[in-house]
Scaffold this active site. Structure first.
Site, PDB file in Angstrom:
ATOM      1  N   GLY A  87       0.763  -1.243   0.000  1.00 35.48           N
ATOM      2  CA  GLY A  87       0.000   0.000   0.000  1.00 35.48           C
ATOM      3  C   GLY A  87       0.795   1.296   0.000  1.00 35.48           C
ATOM      4  N   GLU A 124       4.240   3.759   6.216  1.00 37.22           N
ATOM      5  CA  GLU A 124       3.037   2.931   6.105  1.00 37.22           C
ATOM      6  C   GLU A 124       1.942   3.718   5.393  1.00 37.22           C
ATOM      7  OE1 GLU A 124       1.476   0.350   5.738  1.00 37.22           O
ATOM      8  OE2 GLU A 124       1.693  -0.870   7.548  1.00 37.22           O
ATOM      9  N   ASP A 125       1.027   3.018   4.723  1.00 35.91           N
ATOM     10  CA  ASP A 125      -0.071   3.712   4.049  1.00 35.91           C
ATOM     11  C   ASP A 125      -1.151   4.138   5.034  1.00 35.91           C
ATOM     12  OD1 ASP A 125      -0.778   1.080   4.533  1.00 35.91           O
ATOM     13  OD2 ASP A 125      -1.749   0.750   2.610  1.00 35.91           O
ATOM     14  N   ASP A 146      -4.781   1.459  11.199  1.00 34.59           N
ATOM     15  CA  ASP A 146      -6.170   1.252  11.574  1.00 34.59           C
ATOM     16  C   ASP A 146      -6.191   0.817  13.049  1.00 34.59           C
ATOM     17  OD1 ASP A 146      -8.946   0.486   9.899  1.00 34.59           O
ATOM     18  OD2 ASP A 146      -8.618  -0.731  11.660  1.00 34.59           O
ATOM     19  N   GLY A 192      -3.688  -0.602  14.492  1.00 32.19           N
ATOM     20  CA  GLY A 192      -2.312  -0.399  14.945  1.00 32.19           C
ATOM     21  C   GLY A 192      -1.569  -1.706  15.189  1.00 32.19           C
ATOM     22  N   THR A 213      -0.718  -4.194  13.123  1.00 30.35           N
ATOM     23  CA  THR A 213       0.330  -4.461  12.133  1.00 30.35           C
ATOM     24  C   THR A 213       1.606  -3.692  12.490  1.00 30.35           C
ATOM     25  OG1 THR A 213      -1.407  -4.632  10.462  1.00 30.35           O
ATOM     26  CG2 THR A 213       0.841  -4.424   9.648  1.00 30.35           C
ATOM     27  N   LYS A 236      -6.473   6.227  11.492  1.00 28.92           N
ATOM     28  CA  LYS A 236      -7.860   6.264  11.977  1.00 28.92           C
ATOM     29  C   LYS A 236      -7.817   6.241  13.502  1.00 28.92           C
ATOM     30  CE  LYS A 236      -9.611   3.451   8.122  1.00 28.92           C
ATOM     31  NZ  LYS A 236     -10.153   2.127   7.769  1.00 28.92           N
ATOM     32  N   ASP A 264      -5.764  -0.348  -1.714  1.00 33.03           N
ATOM     33  CA  ASP A 264      -6.599  -1.175  -2.594  1.00 33.03           C
ATOM     34  C   ASP A 264      -7.889  -1.632  -1.945  1.00 33.03           C
ATOM     35  OD1 ASP A 264      -5.322  -3.038  -0.763  1.00 33.03           O
ATOM     36  OD2 ASP A 264      -6.074  -4.612  -2.069  1.00 33.03           O
TER      37      ASP A 264
HETATM   38  P1  5GP Z   1      -4.053  -2.377  11.289  1.00 35.16           P
HETATM   39  O1  5GP Z   1      -3.148  -3.520  11.700  1.00 35.16           O
HETATM   40  O2  5GP Z   1      -3.536  -1.037  11.692  1.00 35.16           O
HETATM   41  O3  5GP Z   1      -5.458  -2.615  11.763  1.00 35.16           O
HETATM   42  O4  5GP Z   1      -4.196  -2.474   9.741  1.00 35.16           O
HETATM   43  C1  5GP Z   1      -3.349  -1.893   8.869  1.00 35.16           C
HETATM   44  C2  5GP Z   1      -3.544  -2.462   7.488  1.00 35.16           C
HETATM   45  O5  5GP Z   1      -4.927  -2.726   7.205  1.00 35.16           O
HETATM   46  C3  5GP Z   1      -3.099  -1.459   6.464  1.00 35.16           C
HETATM   47  O6  5GP Z   1      -1.730  -1.578   6.171  1.00 35.16           O
HETATM   48  C4  5GP Z   1      -4.009  -1.783   5.292  1.00 35.16           C
HETATM   49  O7  5GP Z   1      -3.424  -2.821   4.533  1.00 35.16           O
HETATM   50  C5  5GP Z   1      -5.275  -2.301   5.920  1.00 35.16           C
HETATM   51  N1  5GP Z   1      -6.310  -1.245   6.036  1.00 35.16           N
HETATM   52  C6  5GP Z   1      -6.830  -0.715   7.158  1.00 35.16           C
HETATM   53  N2  5GP Z   1      -7.758   0.209   6.893  1.00 35.16           N
HETATM   54  C7  5GP Z   1      -7.846   0.274   5.547  1.00 35.16           C
HETATM   55  C8  5GP Z   1      -8.644   1.079   4.648  1.00 35.16           C
HETATM   56  O8  5GP Z   1      -9.469   1.912   5.009  1.00 35.16           O
HETATM   57  N3  5GP Z   1      -8.425   0.868   3.315  1.00 35.16           N
HETATM   58  C9  5GP Z   1      -7.523  -0.044   2.839  1.00 35.16           C
HETATM   59  N4  5GP Z   1      -7.406  -0.148   1.517  1.00 35.16           N
HETATM   60  N5  5GP Z   1      -6.765  -0.802   3.653  1.00 35.16           N
HETATM   61  C10 5GP Z   1      -6.932  -0.637   4.995  1.00 35.16           C
END
Ligand code: 5GP
Length: 182
Positions: free
Chosen positions: A51, A105-106, A109, A111, A113, A137, A165
């Site tokens: 991403g 990082e893109d 969400d 956190g 990851t 977020k 994506d």
């Molecule tokens: P986390 O571990 O912070 O919940 O998730 C991070 C990963 O979830 C991001 O690197 C991404 O791949 C995916 N992700 C979370 N929210 C979104 C979103 O709104 N759109 C997209 N395309 N990917 C998301």
């Protein structure tokens, strides 16, 4: 792709939420901060695939420092003798021992990851690690995370575009779009 108010990605419709001009502005702001904070240092940027590839390319061109970049992925697999999963960073082809590292990082969400990435990176003994994300977020965060560099905070909605994506598609837009219809 031309700027459009709404786009269709596979079976879903998305509306424009962060136009490219706003992205450019915020990325320049963060790049200037990094250039200031890391003056005299030679950081290595670790851009997390897939991403972040567009964000990383735009960010790096605005950073005024001698620096390196590596594109990485966090792989997770089940070990044979252990409980829980083993994680490793794939694509790290530079020794980061004693180096200042900036993770790119893109989107953050929950956190989770990023926490796993930080834990795994520790094993490589970098001098320091900072987190740089395009989107955050805040209402979704489930862990305590020090996000030093954040371009934009967004609501708890699913977004695509500018590298992000939906089911592999929708990465190739200049603007960011939010899901309006599932
Ligand atoms: P986390 O571990 O912070 O919940 O998730 C991070 C990963 O979830 C991001 O690197 C991404 O791949 C995916 N992700 C979370 N929210 C979104 C979103 O709104 N759109 C997209 N395309 N990917 C998301």
């Amino acid at each position: 792709m031309k700027e459009q108010k709404t786009i269709q990605v596979k079976d879903k419709t998305f509306a424009i939420s962060v136009p490219q001009d706003e992205l450019k502005l915020q990325i320049k702001r963060i790049a200037d901060q990094i250039s200031h904070d890391y003056a005299g240092l030679q950081p290595i940027f670790l851009a997390v695939l897939n991403g972040s590839f567009i964000f990383a390319a735009d960010l790096l061109r605005e950073v005024d420092l001698p620096c390196e970049i590596s594109f990485v992925k966090l792989a997770s697999y089940q070990g044979t003798n252990t409980t829980g999963s083993i994680r490793e960073i794939i694509g790290l082809n530079t020794d980061i021992t004693g180096r200042p590292v900036i993770i790119v990082e893109d989107i953050i969400d929950t956190g989770l990851t990023m926490v796993h990435m930080l834990e795994t990176l520790k094993g490589h003994n970098p001098a320091s690690v900072d987190v740089c994300t395009l989107l955050l977020k805040p209402s979704k965060l489930q862990v305590e995370l020090d996000v030093r560099y954040c371009c934009l905070e967004i609501p708890d909605d699913f977004v695509v575009g500018y590298g992000l994506d939906y089911d592999g598609f929708g990465r190739n837009t200049k603007d960011i779009y939010t899901l309006i219809q599932s």
